[in-house]
Design a protein around this motif. Structure first.
Motif, short mmCIF file in Angstrom:
data_model
loop_
_atom_site.label_atom_id
_atom_site.label_comp_id
_atom_site.label_asym_id
_atom_site.label_seq_id
_atom_site.Cartn_x
_atom_site.Cartn_y
_atom_site.Cartn_z
N ARG A 1 -5.71 5.70 4.83
CA ARG A 1 -7.15 5.47 4.75
C ARG A 1 -7.54 4.17 5.44
O ARG A 1 -8.58 4.09 6.09
N LEU B 1 -9.55 -5.26 1.69
CA LEU B 1 -9.97 -3.89 1.38
C LEU B 1 -11.47 -3.82 1.13
O LEU B 1 -12.14 -2.89 1.59
N GLN C 1 -2.87 5.27 0.91
CA GLN C 1 -3.76 4.11 1.02
C GLN C 1 -3.74 3.54 2.43
O GLN C 1 -4.80 3.21 2.98
N LEU D 1 0.82 -1.20 0.00
CA LEU D 1 0.00 0.00 0.00
C LEU D 1 0.86 1.25 0.00
O LEU D 1 1.92 1.29 0.63
#
Length: 235
Positions: free
Chosen positions: A11, A58, A8, A4
């Motif tokens: 988040r 995810l 990313q 990531l």
């Protein structure tokens, strides 16, 4: 986690914290607390309890829109255009910034020569909420105290408006608020000459404003607090 990007992973950390899995600092960096939070989350949804974050993890993590307390688990709208350009610098990315400025609203001029926090706020506001009027002089940061409606305090995702003096101010999107220290973290433009995160004490703020459609929405913090910044960080 190594697959990531920093943003990313940030988040992912925001989502984990909002769902009740403490990732430690929300900084986009891998660490033992973030690994433990990922493993705990994966156990809770019957996934293989490793700290790897792949497509299935995810999807499971982001498919929920709010948690049990009604906290929105997405990045606030006003912050999204800025996050897409995070790190842009007035010297290294002058042409990129000028192209962005010309795409929405008014253009003040070269960001290397003029303060551009209000210009960035105008672009974010018009990109995400084009029907909501922006100040007639969006470049004067303090005029943003009249934008939209009162957020009622340092609401995550609201515009935070700072007054340094009668002629100087600053504006950015609230990314975090530490009630114990009084520090408000802003994601904003012209912060140390780039689009980034800096923290300011709440005593400097004169308003927190949101578009009418965002009134009352609660978002999870999407950045950690930074050491206290002042007027010099916004020039």
């Amino acid at each position: 986690m190594r697959n990531l990007s920093t943003e990313q992973l940030r988040r992912v950390q925001v989502r984990l914290k909002a769902l009740g899995f403490d990732p430690g600092s929300i900084d986009g960096l891998p660490g033992p607390k973030t690994s433990a939070a990922i493993i705990a989350f994966k156990k809770s949804v019957n996934l293989n309890p490793r700290d790897k974050v792949g497509p299935i993890t995810l999807r499971m993590l982001f498919e929920v829109k709010t948690n049990a307390k009604g906290v929105e688990l997405d990045i606030p709208p006003l912050a999204r255009p800025l996050i897409q350009r995070l790190g842009w610098h007035e010297g290294r990315n002058t042409l990129d910034l000028m192209r962005w400025f010309r795409a929405f609203g008014k253009v003040l001029g070269n960001p290397k020569q003029l303060p551009w926090c209000g210009e960035g706020a105008e672009n974010a506001a018009l990109e995400m909420f084009p029907s909501v009027p922006v100040p007639s002089n969006p470049f004067f940061a303090q005029d943003w105290r009249f934008y939209g409606v009162d957020a009622g305090g340092p609401l995550i995702g609201s515009f935070g408006v700072i007054r340094w003096s009668a002629k100087a101010g600053h504006i950015g999107v609230v990314a975090n608020y530490d009630r114990k220290t009084g520090m408000v973290t802003l994601l904003g433009c012209n912060q140390k000459n780039r689009i980034g995160y800096d923290s300011f004490h709440i005593r400097h703020f004169i308003a927190f404003r949101v578009p009418p459609s965002e009134e009352g929405k609660i978002y999870a913090p999407f950045a950690g607090t930074r050491p206290s910044s002042g007027y010099g960080a916004t020039r």
